[in-house]
Design an enzyme around this catalytic site. Structure first.
Site, PDB file in Angstrom:
ATOM      1  N   GLU A 228       0.892  -1.165   0.000  1.00  0.00           N
ATOM      2  CA  GLU A 228       0.000   0.000   0.000  1.00  0.00           C
ATOM      3  C   GLU A 228       0.922   1.205   0.000  1.00  0.00           C
ATOM      4  OE1 GLU A 228      -1.587   3.021   0.691  1.00  0.00           O
ATOM      5  OE2 GLU A 228      -2.201   2.458   2.719  1.00  0.00           O
ATOM      6  N   CYS A 262      -2.052   8.959   2.463  1.00  0.00           N
ATOM      7  CA  CYS A 262      -1.917   8.448   1.092  1.00  0.00           C
ATOM      8  C   CYS A 262      -3.185   8.723   0.293  1.00  0.00           C
ATOM      9  CB  CYS A 262      -1.565   6.965   1.111  1.00  0.00           C
ATOM     10  SG  CYS A 262      -2.615   6.001   2.190  1.00  0.00           S
TER      11      CYS A 262
HETATM   12  P1  NDP Z   1       9.191   5.085   4.055  1.00  0.00           P
HETATM   13  O1  NDP Z   1       8.525   4.406   2.951  1.00  0.00           O
HETATM   14  O2  NDP Z   1      10.667   5.239   3.988  1.00  0.00           O
HETATM   15  O3  NDP Z   1       8.836   4.336   5.434  1.00  0.00           O
HETATM   16  C1  NDP Z   1       7.753   3.441   5.596  1.00  0.00           C
HETATM   17  C2  NDP Z   1       8.246   2.171   6.278  1.00  0.00           C
HETATM   18  O4  NDP Z   1       9.123   1.464   5.402  1.00  0.00           O
HETATM   19  C3  NDP Z   1       9.063   2.430   7.542  1.00  0.00           C
HETATM   20  O5  NDP Z   1       8.830   1.402   8.465  1.00  0.00           O
HETATM   21  C4  NDP Z   1      10.485   2.377   7.040  1.00  0.00           C
HETATM   22  O6  NDP Z   1      11.424   2.090   8.046  1.00  0.00           O
HETATM   23  C5  NDP Z   1      10.384   1.246   6.034  1.00  0.00           C
HETATM   24  N1  NDP Z   1      11.410   1.264   5.002  1.00  0.00           N
HETATM   25  C6  NDP Z   1      11.897   2.318   4.340  1.00  0.00           C
HETATM   26  N2  NDP Z   1      12.812   1.933   3.431  1.00  0.00           N
HETATM   27  C7  NDP Z   1      12.912   0.594   3.539  1.00  0.00           C
HETATM   28  C8  NDP Z   1      13.704  -0.386   2.885  1.00  0.00           C
HETATM   29  N3  NDP Z   1      14.564  -0.077   1.929  1.00  0.00           N
HETATM   30  N4  NDP Z   1      13.558  -1.667   3.261  1.00  0.00           N
HETATM   31  C9  NDP Z   1      12.695  -2.005   4.214  1.00  0.00           C
HETATM   32  N5  NDP Z   1      11.920  -1.141   4.862  1.00  0.00           N
HETATM   33  C10 NDP Z   1      12.012   0.160   4.534  1.00  0.00           C
HETATM   34  O7  NDP Z   1       8.532   6.488   4.257  1.00  0.00           O
HETATM   35  P2  NDP Z   1       9.172   7.867   4.751  1.00  0.00           P
HETATM   36  O8  NDP Z   1       8.977   7.960   6.194  1.00  0.00           O
HETATM   37  O9  NDP Z   1      10.584   8.086   4.307  1.00  0.00           O
HETATM   38  O10 NDP Z   1       8.253   8.891   3.965  1.00  0.00           O
HETATM   39  C11 NDP Z   1       8.644   9.265   2.650  1.00  0.00           C
HETATM   40  C12 NDP Z   1       7.473   9.345   1.725  1.00  0.00           C
HETATM   41  O11 NDP Z   1       6.806   8.076   1.672  1.00  0.00           O
HETATM   42  C13 NDP Z   1       6.385  10.301   2.135  1.00  0.00           C
HETATM   43  O12 NDP Z   1       6.707  11.601   1.805  1.00  0.00           O
HETATM   44  C14 NDP Z   1       5.225   9.743   1.364  1.00  0.00           C
HETATM   45  O13 NDP Z   1       5.278  10.166   0.037  1.00  0.00           O
HETATM   46  C15 NDP Z   1       5.434   8.251   1.413  1.00  0.00           C
HETATM   47  N6  NDP Z   1       4.660   7.607   2.481  1.00  0.00           N
HETATM   48  C16 NDP Z   1       3.461   7.063   2.170  1.00  0.00           C
HETATM   49  C17 NDP Z   1       2.688   6.498   3.149  1.00  0.00           C
HETATM   50  C18 NDP Z   1       1.371   5.905   2.847  1.00  0.00           C
HETATM   51  O14 NDP Z   1       0.503   5.890   3.715  1.00  0.00           O
HETATM   52  N7  NDP Z   1       1.184   5.338   1.674  1.00  0.00           N
HETATM   53  C19 NDP Z   1       3.102   6.487   4.550  1.00  0.00           C
HETATM   54  C20 NDP Z   1       4.406   7.064   4.775  1.00  0.00           C
HETATM   55  C21 NDP Z   1       5.130   7.600   3.766  1.00  0.00           C
HETATM   56  P3  NDP Z   1      12.313   3.278   8.674  1.00  0.00           P
HETATM   57  O15 NDP Z   1      11.385   4.251   9.275  1.00  0.00           O
HETATM   58  O16 NDP Z   1      13.154   2.567   9.669  1.00  0.00           O
HETATM   59  O17 NDP Z   1      13.106   3.847   7.526  1.00  0.00           O
END
Ligand code: NDP
Length: 454
Positions: A228, A262
Protein backbone atom coordinates in the site's frame (compact mmCIF):
# COMPACT_ATOMS: atom_id res chain seq x y z
CA UNK A 1 22.13 3.78 15.93
CA UNK A 2 19.59 4.32 18.72
CA UNK A 3 15.97 4.62 17.63
CA UNK A 4 14.59 7.98 18.74
CA UNK A 5 11.15 9.03 19.81
CA UNK A 6 11.25 12.72 18.92
CA UNK A 7 8.35 15.12 19.40
CA UNK A 8 8.08 16.96 16.06
CA UNK A 9 6.21 19.87 17.64
CA UNK A 10 8.98 20.66 20.12
CA UNK A 11 12.01 19.00 18.57
CA UNK A 12 12.64 17.30 21.91
CA UNK A 13 13.93 13.74 22.02
CA UNK A 14 11.48 12.06 24.38
CA UNK A 15 13.07 8.62 24.55
CA UNK A 16 15.68 6.52 22.83
CA UNK A 17 15.68 2.79 22.30
CA UNK A 18 18.48 0.40 21.52
CA UNK A 19 17.55 -1.52 18.39
CA UNK A 20 17.03 -5.24 18.75
CA UNK A 21 20.10 -7.25 17.85
CA UNK A 22 20.50 -10.54 15.99
CA UNK A 23 19.89 -12.65 19.12
CA UNK A 24 16.67 -10.74 19.96
CA UNK A 25 15.41 -11.17 16.42
CA UNK A 26 16.15 -14.90 16.51
CA UNK A 27 14.21 -15.18 19.76
CA UNK A 28 11.25 -13.36 18.26
CA UNK A 29 11.19 -15.58 15.22
CA UNK A 30 11.33 -18.67 17.45
CA UNK A 31 8.59 -17.25 19.63
CA UNK A 32 6.49 -16.31 16.61
CA UNK A 33 6.83 -19.77 15.07
CA UNK A 34 5.99 -21.48 18.35
CA UNK A 35 2.96 -19.24 18.87
CA UNK A 36 1.78 -19.88 15.33
CA UNK A 37 1.79 -23.64 15.74
CA UNK A 38 -0.75 -23.27 18.55
CA UNK A 39 -2.63 -20.23 17.33
CA UNK A 40 -3.46 -21.75 13.95
CA UNK A 41 -5.35 -24.53 15.75
CA UNK A 42 -7.56 -22.19 17.79
CA UNK A 43 -11.15 -21.67 16.75
CA UNK A 44 -12.79 -18.44 15.63
CA UNK A 45 -14.80 -18.06 18.82
CA UNK A 46 -11.63 -17.94 20.89
CA UNK A 47 -9.85 -15.59 18.48
CA UNK A 48 -12.88 -13.30 18.38
CA UNK A 49 -13.05 -13.17 22.15
CA UNK A 50 -9.43 -11.97 22.37
CA UNK A 51 -9.90 -9.55 19.49
CA UNK A 52 -12.83 -8.06 21.38
CA UNK A 53 -10.61 -7.65 24.44
CA UNK A 54 -8.28 -5.74 22.15
CA UNK A 55 -11.20 -3.60 21.06
CA UNK A 56 -12.02 -3.02 24.75
CA UNK A 57 -8.46 -2.07 25.60
CA UNK A 58 -8.44 0.51 22.78
CA UNK A 59 -11.90 1.88 23.56
CA UNK A 60 -11.22 2.07 27.27
CA UNK A 61 -7.90 3.87 26.90
CA UNK A 62 -8.42 6.02 23.83
CA UNK A 63 -6.92 9.10 25.44
CA UNK A 64 -3.79 7.31 26.63
CA UNK A 65 -2.97 5.86 23.20
CA UNK A 66 -3.92 9.07 21.37
CA UNK A 67 -1.44 11.00 23.53
CA UNK A 68 1.38 8.70 22.42
CA UNK A 69 0.47 9.20 18.76
CA UNK A 70 0.26 12.98 19.13
CA UNK A 71 3.53 13.26 20.98
CA UNK A 72 5.44 11.00 18.64
CA UNK A 73 4.31 12.08 15.18
CA UNK A 74 2.61 15.45 15.67
CA UNK A 75 -1.02 14.62 14.92
CA UNK A 76 -3.56 16.93 16.62
CA UNK A 77 -5.24 15.14 19.52
CA UNK A 78 -8.71 15.09 17.92
CA UNK A 79 -7.37 13.14 14.97
CA UNK A 80 -5.34 10.84 17.20
CA UNK A 81 -8.46 10.03 19.25
CA UNK A 82 -10.39 9.27 16.05
CA UNK A 83 -7.56 7.01 14.90
CA UNK A 84 -7.59 4.93 18.08
CA UNK A 85 -11.39 4.61 17.89
CA UNK A 86 -11.15 3.44 14.31
CA UNK A 87 -8.69 0.73 15.39
CA UNK A 88 -11.23 -0.50 17.91
CA UNK A 89 -13.82 -0.65 15.11
CA UNK A 90 -11.66 -2.82 12.88
CA UNK A 91 -10.98 -5.24 15.76
CA UNK A 92 -14.72 -5.59 16.31
CA UNK A 93 -15.39 -5.91 12.59
CA UNK A 94 -13.07 -8.87 12.12
CA UNK A 95 -14.06 -10.42 15.44
CA UNK A 96 -17.62 -10.44 14.11
CA UNK A 97 -16.98 -11.48 10.51
CA UNK A 98 -13.75 -13.47 10.17
CA UNK A 99 -15.45 -16.83 10.57
CA UNK A 100 -17.95 -16.09 7.79
CA UNK A 101 -15.26 -14.64 5.52
CA UNK A 102 -13.10 -17.73 5.93
CA UNK A 103 -15.77 -20.41 5.97
CA UNK A 104 -15.20 -23.24 3.49
CA UNK A 105 -16.61 -22.26 0.13
CA UNK A 106 -18.41 -25.11 -1.59
CA UNK A 107 -17.92 -25.20 -5.36
CA UNK A 108 -20.03 -27.30 -7.70
CA UNK A 109 -17.82 -29.52 -9.87
CA UNK A 110 -17.79 -33.15 -11.04
CA UNK A 111 -16.48 -34.21 -7.60
CA UNK A 112 -18.55 -35.70 -4.81
CA UNK A 113 -17.53 -32.67 -2.83
CA UNK A 114 -15.18 -29.83 -3.69
CA UNK A 115 -14.49 -26.69 -1.78
CA UNK A 116 -11.98 -23.95 -0.95
CA UNK A 117 -10.53 -23.92 2.57
CA UNK A 118 -8.78 -20.81 3.84
CA UNK A 119 -5.77 -21.63 5.98
CA UNK A 120 -3.24 -19.36 7.67
CA UNK A 121 0.31 -19.00 6.37
CA UNK A 122 2.42 -18.37 9.49
CA UNK A 123 4.46 -15.33 10.47
CA UNK A 124 3.54 -12.24 8.47
CA UNK A 125 6.00 -9.35 8.62
CA UNK A 126 4.40 -5.90 8.63
CA UNK A 127 6.57 -2.93 7.63
CA UNK A 128 4.50 0.07 8.60
CA UNK A 129 4.66 3.88 8.34
CA UNK A 130 4.34 6.66 10.87
CA UNK A 131 1.42 8.63 9.40
CA UNK A 132 -1.38 6.60 10.99
CA UNK A 133 0.85 4.70 13.40
CA UNK A 134 -1.98 2.76 15.04
CA UNK A 135 -4.50 2.42 12.22
CA UNK A 136 -2.08 1.10 9.60
CA UNK A 137 -1.02 -1.63 12.01
CA UNK A 138 -4.49 -2.67 13.19
CA UNK A 139 -5.80 -2.65 9.63
CA UNK A 140 -3.27 -5.40 8.93
CA UNK A 141 -3.22 -7.17 12.28
CA UNK A 142 -6.93 -7.64 13.00
CA UNK A 143 -7.67 -9.70 9.87
CA UNK A 144 -4.29 -11.45 9.71
CA UNK A 145 -4.50 -12.65 13.30
CA UNK A 146 -8.17 -13.59 13.06
CA UNK A 147 -7.17 -15.75 10.07
CA UNK A 148 -4.77 -17.69 12.31
CA UNK A 149 -1.53 -15.99 11.35
CA UNK A 150 0.88 -14.30 13.72
CA UNK A 151 2.50 -10.91 13.10
CA UNK A 152 5.86 -9.25 13.53
CA UNK A 153 5.74 -5.46 13.26
CA UNK A 154 8.67 -3.43 12.02
CA UNK A 155 7.30 0.04 12.52
CA UNK A 156 8.74 3.31 11.16
CA UNK A 157 11.81 4.36 13.14
CA UNK A 158 10.20 7.60 14.36
CA UNK A 159 7.30 5.88 16.17
CA UNK A 160 8.88 3.30 18.52
CA UNK A 161 6.57 4.14 21.42
CA UNK A 162 3.50 3.53 19.28
CA UNK A 163 5.05 0.26 18.13
CA UNK A 164 5.66 -0.93 21.68
CA UNK A 165 2.23 0.25 22.86
CA UNK A 166 0.54 -1.83 20.16
CA UNK A 167 2.45 -4.95 21.19
CA UNK A 168 1.36 -4.31 24.76
CA UNK A 169 -2.29 -3.97 23.70
CA UNK A 170 -2.25 -7.46 22.20
CA UNK A 171 -0.61 -8.89 25.31
CA UNK A 172 -3.07 -7.12 27.60
CA UNK A 173 -5.93 -8.49 25.54
CA UNK A 174 -4.67 -11.97 26.34
CA UNK A 175 -3.16 -13.01 23.02
CA UNK A 176 -0.46 -15.60 23.65
CA UNK A 177 3.10 -14.28 23.60
CA UNK A 178 4.39 -14.35 20.04
CA UNK A 179 1.07 -13.80 18.27
CA UNK A 180 1.93 -10.13 17.83
CA UNK A 181 5.47 -8.86 18.34
CA UNK A 182 7.22 -5.59 17.71
CA UNK A 183 10.78 -5.64 16.50
CA UNK A 184 12.67 -2.38 16.97
CA UNK A 185 15.04 -2.21 14.03
CA UNK A 186 15.87 0.19 11.27
CA UNK A 187 14.96 -0.59 7.70
CA UNK A 188 18.30 -2.22 6.88
CA UNK A 189 17.35 -5.19 9.09
CA UNK A 190 14.20 -5.93 7.09
CA UNK A 191 15.94 -7.98 4.38
CA UNK A 192 17.20 -10.48 6.96
CA UNK A 193 13.69 -10.91 8.33
CA UNK A 194 12.16 -11.41 4.88
CA UNK A 195 14.80 -13.98 3.98
CA UNK A 196 14.14 -16.06 7.09
CA UNK A 197 12.21 -19.23 6.27
CA UNK A 198 9.87 -18.72 9.20
CA UNK A 199 8.55 -15.46 7.72
CA UNK A 200 5.96 -16.43 5.13
CA UNK A 201 4.70 -13.10 3.78
CA UNK A 202 5.20 -9.35 4.00
CA UNK A 203 2.89 -6.37 3.98
CA UNK A 204 4.24 -2.85 3.59
CA UNK A 205 2.62 0.54 3.72
CA UNK A 206 4.90 3.42 2.83
CA UNK A 207 6.78 4.98 -0.04
CA UNK A 208 7.26 3.59 -3.51
CA UNK A 209 10.99 3.10 -2.90
CA UNK A 210 10.49 1.10 0.27
CA UNK A 211 7.76 -0.96 -1.42
CA UNK A 212 9.88 -1.75 -4.47
CA UNK A 213 12.79 -2.82 -2.31
CA UNK A 214 10.78 -5.03 0.04
CA UNK A 215 8.84 -6.60 -2.83
CA UNK A 216 12.02 -7.40 -4.73
CA UNK A 217 13.60 -9.14 -1.75
CA UNK A 218 10.37 -11.02 -1.04
CA UNK A 219 9.99 -11.84 -4.73
CA UNK A 220 13.40 -13.49 -4.78
CA UNK A 221 12.28 -15.55 -1.78
CA UNK A 222 8.95 -16.35 -3.50
CA UNK A 223 6.96 -14.78 -0.69
CA UNK A 224 3.63 -13.08 -0.97
CA UNK A 225 3.52 -9.31 -0.55
CA UNK A 226 0.83 -6.69 -0.23
CA UNK A 227 1.92 -3.12 -0.94
CA UNK A 228 0.00 0.00 0.00
CA UNK A 229 2.10 2.86 -1.31
CA UNK A 230 1.70 6.50 -2.14
CA UNK A 231 -1.03 8.29 -3.98
CA UNK A 232 -1.79 11.54 -5.74
CA UNK A 233 -5.56 11.32 -5.69
CA UNK A 234 -7.54 13.42 -8.11
CA UNK A 235 -10.50 15.41 -6.80
CA UNK A 236 -12.60 16.24 -9.85
CA UNK A 237 -15.05 19.12 -9.55
CA UNK A 238 -17.54 19.39 -12.40
CA UNK A 239 -19.54 22.51 -13.09
CA UNK A 240 -22.77 21.05 -11.68
CA UNK A 241 -21.16 20.15 -8.34
CA UNK A 242 -22.35 21.41 -4.98
CA UNK A 243 -19.37 23.76 -4.73
CA UNK A 244 -19.77 24.54 -1.06
CA UNK A 245 -19.73 20.89 -0.02
CA UNK A 246 -17.01 20.09 -2.53
CA UNK A 247 -14.75 22.87 -1.23
CA UNK A 248 -15.38 21.90 2.38
CA UNK A 249 -14.52 18.26 1.65
CA UNK A 250 -11.55 19.28 -0.49
CA UNK A 251 -9.99 21.11 2.44
CA UNK A 252 -10.82 18.32 4.86
CA UNK A 253 -9.31 15.72 2.55
CA UNK A 254 -6.16 17.70 1.80
CA UNK A 255 -5.62 18.60 5.45
CA UNK A 256 -6.27 15.23 7.12
CA UNK A 257 -3.22 14.43 9.23
CA UNK A 258 -1.70 17.75 8.15
CA UNK A 259 -1.72 16.48 4.58
CA UNK A 260 0.19 13.30 5.33
CA UNK A 261 -2.26 10.73 4.09
CA UNK A 262 -1.92 8.45 1.09
CA UNK A 263 -5.60 8.95 0.23
CA UNK A 264 -5.67 12.69 0.76
CA UNK A 265 -6.95 14.56 -2.30
CA UNK A 266 -3.84 16.08 -3.83
CA UNK A 267 -4.74 17.19 -7.35
CA UNK A 268 -7.89 19.30 -7.57
CA UNK A 269 -9.08 19.10 -11.17
CA UNK A 270 -11.77 21.71 -11.69
CA UNK A 271 -13.93 22.66 -14.69
CA UNK A 272 -12.95 26.16 -15.72
CA UNK A 273 -16.44 27.64 -15.43
CA UNK A 274 -16.44 27.06 -11.67
CA UNK A 275 -12.71 27.12 -10.98
CA UNK A 276 -12.44 30.66 -9.64
CA UNK A 277 -15.35 30.27 -7.25
CA UNK A 278 -14.16 26.86 -6.05
CA UNK A 279 -10.59 28.04 -5.44
CA UNK A 280 -11.84 31.08 -3.54
CA UNK A 281 -14.01 28.91 -1.32
CA UNK A 282 -11.12 26.53 -0.70
CA UNK A 283 -8.81 29.40 0.14
CA UNK A 284 -11.23 30.90 2.66
CA UNK A 285 -11.70 27.55 4.37
CA UNK A 286 -8.02 26.70 4.40
CA UNK A 287 -7.12 30.10 5.88
CA UNK A 288 -9.64 29.57 8.66
CA UNK A 289 -7.96 26.37 9.91
CA UNK A 290 -6.38 26.59 13.32
CA UNK A 291 -3.04 25.37 14.48
CA UNK A 292 -1.70 25.54 18.01
CA UNK A 293 -1.12 23.21 20.93
CA UNK A 294 -1.53 19.71 19.58
CA UNK A 295 -3.28 18.62 22.75
CA UNK A 296 -5.93 21.32 22.36
CA UNK A 297 -9.28 20.17 20.98
CA UNK A 298 -9.42 23.17 18.62
CA UNK A 299 -6.19 22.43 16.81
CA UNK A 300 -6.82 21.29 13.27
CA UNK A 301 -3.30 20.86 11.92
CA UNK A 302 0.16 20.47 13.37
CA UNK A 303 3.74 20.05 12.24
CA UNK A 304 4.80 17.42 9.75
CA UNK A 305 6.10 14.27 11.37
CA UNK A 306 9.76 15.10 10.66
CA UNK A 307 11.74 18.16 9.61
CA UNK A 308 13.10 16.40 6.51
CA UNK A 309 9.53 15.85 5.28
CA UNK A 310 8.94 19.63 5.45
CA UNK A 311 12.18 20.21 3.54
CA UNK A 312 11.18 17.74 0.82
CA UNK A 313 7.75 19.36 0.48
CA UNK A 314 9.25 22.87 0.30
CA UNK A 315 11.53 21.71 -2.49
CA UNK A 316 8.59 20.21 -4.42
CA UNK A 317 6.71 23.51 -4.08
CA UNK A 318 9.72 25.55 -5.19
CA UNK A 319 10.27 23.40 -8.27
CA UNK A 320 6.56 23.66 -9.13
CA UNK A 321 6.56 27.45 -8.79
CA UNK A 322 9.74 27.67 -10.86
CA UNK A 323 7.89 25.69 -13.54
CA UNK A 324 4.93 28.12 -13.58
CA UNK A 325 2.58 27.19 -10.71
CA UNK A 326 0.97 30.24 -9.07
CA UNK A 327 0.72 30.65 -5.32
CA UNK A 328 -2.88 31.40 -4.32
CA UNK A 329 -2.44 30.77 -0.61
CA UNK A 330 1.06 31.41 0.68
CA UNK A 331 2.54 29.34 3.47
CA UNK A 332 5.29 26.77 3.48
CA UNK A 333 8.31 25.86 5.57
CA UNK A 334 8.82 29.30 7.09
CA UNK A 335 10.83 28.30 10.14
CA UNK A 336 13.53 26.03 8.80
CA UNK A 337 14.50 24.83 12.27
CA UNK A 338 11.13 23.15 12.79
CA UNK A 339 8.89 20.59 11.10
CA UNK A 340 6.03 23.12 10.71
CA UNK A 341 4.69 23.75 7.22
CA UNK A 342 1.88 26.27 6.72
CA UNK A 343 -0.89 25.26 4.27
CA UNK A 344 -0.58 26.37 0.66
CA UNK A 345 -2.66 26.39 -2.51
CA UNK A 346 -0.96 26.32 -5.89
CA UNK A 347 -2.92 27.20 -9.01
CA UNK A 348 -2.11 26.70 -12.68
CA UNK A 349 -0.58 23.28 -11.97
CA UNK A 350 0.20 21.16 -15.00
CA UNK A 351 1.73 17.79 -15.86
CA UNK A 352 5.50 18.02 -15.69
CA UNK A 353 5.43 19.93 -12.40
CA UNK A 354 6.28 18.13 -9.14
CA UNK A 355 2.89 19.23 -7.74
CA UNK A 356 1.26 17.17 -10.48
CA UNK A 357 3.69 14.29 -11.00
CA UNK A 358 4.89 13.56 -7.46
CA UNK A 359 3.14 12.83 -4.21
CA UNK A 360 2.96 15.98 -2.06
CA UNK A 361 2.90 14.54 1.46
CA UNK A 362 1.80 17.65 3.32
CA UNK A 363 -0.68 20.55 3.29
CA UNK A 364 -0.30 21.76 -0.29
CA UNK A 365 -3.27 21.70 -2.66
CA UNK A 366 -2.59 21.70 -6.40
CA UNK A 367 -5.31 23.20 -8.63
CA UNK A 368 -5.59 22.12 -12.25
CA UNK A 369 -8.19 23.79 -14.47
CA UNK A 370 -9.80 21.85 -17.33
CA UNK A 371 -12.25 22.53 -20.14
CA UNK A 372 -14.56 19.57 -19.61
CA UNK A 373 -15.05 16.20 -17.95
CA UNK A 374 -13.15 14.32 -20.63
CA UNK A 375 -10.06 16.38 -20.01
CA UNK A 376 -10.61 15.95 -16.27
CA UNK A 377 -10.48 12.16 -16.53
CA UNK A 378 -7.52 12.30 -18.88
CA UNK A 379 -5.54 14.36 -16.39
CA UNK A 380 -6.73 12.37 -13.37
CA UNK A 381 -5.34 9.26 -15.05
CA UNK A 382 -2.14 11.00 -16.12
CA UNK A 383 -0.41 9.90 -12.92
CA UNK A 384 1.96 7.15 -11.91
CA UNK A 385 -0.31 6.57 -8.90
CA UNK A 386 -3.75 4.98 -8.70
CA UNK A 387 -4.94 4.84 -5.12
CA UNK A 388 -8.18 6.78 -4.73
CA UNK A 389 -10.07 9.61 -6.32
CA UNK A 390 -13.29 11.52 -6.04
CA UNK A 391 -15.79 13.09 -8.43
CA UNK A 392 -18.12 15.95 -7.59
CA UNK A 393 -21.27 16.25 -9.67
CA UNK A 394 -25.00 16.29 -8.95
CA UNK A 395 -25.57 13.93 -11.87
CA UNK A 396 -25.28 10.52 -10.20
CA UNK A 397 -25.28 8.55 -13.43
CA UNK A 398 -22.52 10.68 -14.90
CA UNK A 399 -20.56 10.36 -11.65
CA UNK A 400 -20.68 6.57 -11.81
CA UNK A 401 -19.83 6.49 -15.50
CA UNK A 402 -16.76 8.63 -14.89
CA UNK A 403 -15.84 6.60 -11.79
CA UNK A 404 -15.45 3.56 -14.01
CA UNK A 405 -13.01 5.47 -16.18
CA UNK A 406 -10.74 6.46 -13.32
CA UNK A 407 -7.56 4.43 -12.90
CA UNK A 408 -7.61 3.91 -9.15
CA UNK A 409 -8.44 1.43 -6.41
CA UNK A 410 -11.41 3.49 -5.21
CA UNK A 411 -13.63 6.32 -6.38
CA UNK A 412 -15.95 8.23 -4.09
CA UNK A 413 -18.70 10.30 -5.67
CA UNK A 414 -19.64 13.42 -3.69
CA UNK A 415 -17.82 12.05 -0.64
CA UNK A 416 -14.48 12.04 1.10
CA UNK A 417 -12.15 9.19 0.12
CA UNK A 418 -11.73 7.14 3.27
CA UNK A 419 -11.15 3.55 4.30
CA UNK A 420 -14.12 1.59 5.60
CA UNK A 421 -13.74 -1.87 7.17
CA UNK A 422 -16.46 -3.26 4.87
CA UNK A 423 -14.85 -2.11 1.61
CA UNK A 424 -11.53 -3.18 0.06
CA UNK A 425 -8.69 -0.70 0.25
CA UNK A 426 -5.62 -0.54 -2.00
CA UNK A 427 -4.27 0.75 -5.24
CA UNK A 428 -3.14 0.07 -8.77
CA UNK A 429 -0.15 1.36 -10.74
CA UNK A 430 2.64 2.66 -8.44
CA UNK A 431 0.20 2.85 -5.52
CA UNK A 432 0.75 -0.85 -4.98
CA UNK A 433 -1.20 -4.07 -5.16
CA UNK A 434 -3.29 -6.33 -2.99
CA UNK A 435 -6.15 -5.20 -0.82
CA UNK A 436 -6.71 -4.59 2.84
CA UNK A 437 -10.01 -4.60 4.74
CA UNK A 438 -13.34 -6.25 3.77
CA UNK A 439 -13.59 -10.00 3.14
CA UNK A 440 -10.96 -9.51 0.42
CA UNK A 441 -8.28 -8.22 2.80
CA UNK A 442 -8.53 -11.18 5.16
CA UNK A 443 -7.96 -13.53 2.23
CA UNK A 444 -4.61 -11.97 1.26
CA UNK A 445 -2.60 -13.86 3.85
CA UNK A 446 -4.19 -17.28 3.66
CA UNK A 447 -3.65 -20.41 1.64
CA UNK A 448 -6.77 -20.69 -0.49
CA UNK A 449 -6.69 -24.44 -0.65
CA UNK A 450 -8.62 -26.61 -3.09
CA UNK A 451 -10.04 -29.74 -1.49
CA UNK A 452 -11.49 -32.32 -3.83
CA UNK A 453 -13.25 -35.49 -2.85
CA UNK A 454 -13.64 -37.88 -5.82
P1 NDP B 1 9.19 5.09 4.05
O1 NDP B 1 8.52 4.41 2.95
O2 NDP B 1 10.67 5.24 3.99
O3 NDP B 1 8.84 4.34 5.43
C1 NDP B 1 7.75 3.44 5.60
C2 NDP B 1 8.25 2.17 6.28
O4 NDP B 1 9.12 1.46 5.40
C3 NDP B 1 9.06 2.43 7.54
O5 NDP B 1 8.83 1.40 8.47
C4 NDP B 1 10.48 2.38 7.04
O6 NDP B 1 11.42 2.09 8.05
C5 NDP B 1 10.38 1.25 6.03
N1 NDP B 1 11.41 1.26 5.00
C6 NDP B 1 11.90 2.32 4.34
N2 NDP B 1 12.81 1.93 3.43
C7 NDP B 1 12.91 0.59 3.54
C8 NDP B 1 13.70 -0.39 2.88
N3 NDP B 1 14.56 -0.08 1.93
N4 NDP B 1 13.56 -1.67 3.26
C9 NDP B 1 12.70 -2.01 4.21
N5 NDP B 1 11.92 -1.14 4.86
C10 NDP B 1 12.01 0.16 4.53
O7 NDP B 1 8.53 6.49 4.26
P2 NDP B 1 9.17 7.87 4.75
O8 NDP B 1 8.98 7.96 6.19
O9 NDP B 1 10.58 8.09 4.31
O10 NDP B 1 8.25 8.89 3.97
C11 NDP B 1 8.64 9.26 2.65
C12 NDP B 1 7.47 9.35 1.73
O11 NDP B 1 6.81 8.08 1.67
C13 NDP B 1 6.39 10.30 2.13
O12 NDP B 1 6.71 11.60 1.80
C14 NDP B 1 5.23 9.74 1.36
O13 NDP B 1 5.28 10.17 0.04
C15 NDP B 1 5.43 8.25 1.41
N6 NDP B 1 4.66 7.61 2.48
C16 NDP B 1 3.46 7.06 2.17
C17 NDP B 1 2.69 6.50 3.15
C18 NDP B 1 1.37 5.90 2.85
O14 NDP B 1 0.50 5.89 3.71
N7 NDP B 1 1.18 5.34 1.67
C19 NDP B 1 3.10 6.49 4.55
C20 NDP B 1 4.41 7.06 4.78
C21 NDP B 1 5.13 7.60 3.77
P3 NDP B 1 12.31 3.28 8.67
O15 NDP B 1 11.39 4.25 9.27
O16 NDP B 1 13.15 2.57 9.67
O17 NDP B 1 13.11 3.85 7.53
Amino acid sequence: MAIQSLNPATGKIERTFEPHGAADIENMLKQGEKAYQNWRKTNFTHRAELMRFCEGELSGNTEKYAQIITMEMGKPIQEALAEVKKCATVCEYYAAHAETFLADKQIKTGATRSYIAYEPLGIVLAVMPWNFPFWQVFRFAAPAIMAGNVGILKHASNVPQCALAIEEIFLKAGFPKGVFQTVLVESDAVDTLIKDDRVKAVTLTGSEGAGAHVASVAGKEIKKTVLELGGSDAFIVLQDANLELAAETAVRSRMINTGQSCIAAKRFIVEKTVAEEFVQKMKTKMEALKTGELTSEDTQYGPLARKDLAETLADQVKRSVDAGAKIVLDGGHKDKETAFFQPMILNNVKPGMPAFDEELFGPVAAIITVNDEEEAILLANNSRFGLGGSIWTQDHLKGQKLARQMESGAVFINALVASHPEMPFGGIKKSGYGRELSYIGIREFVNQKTIWLA
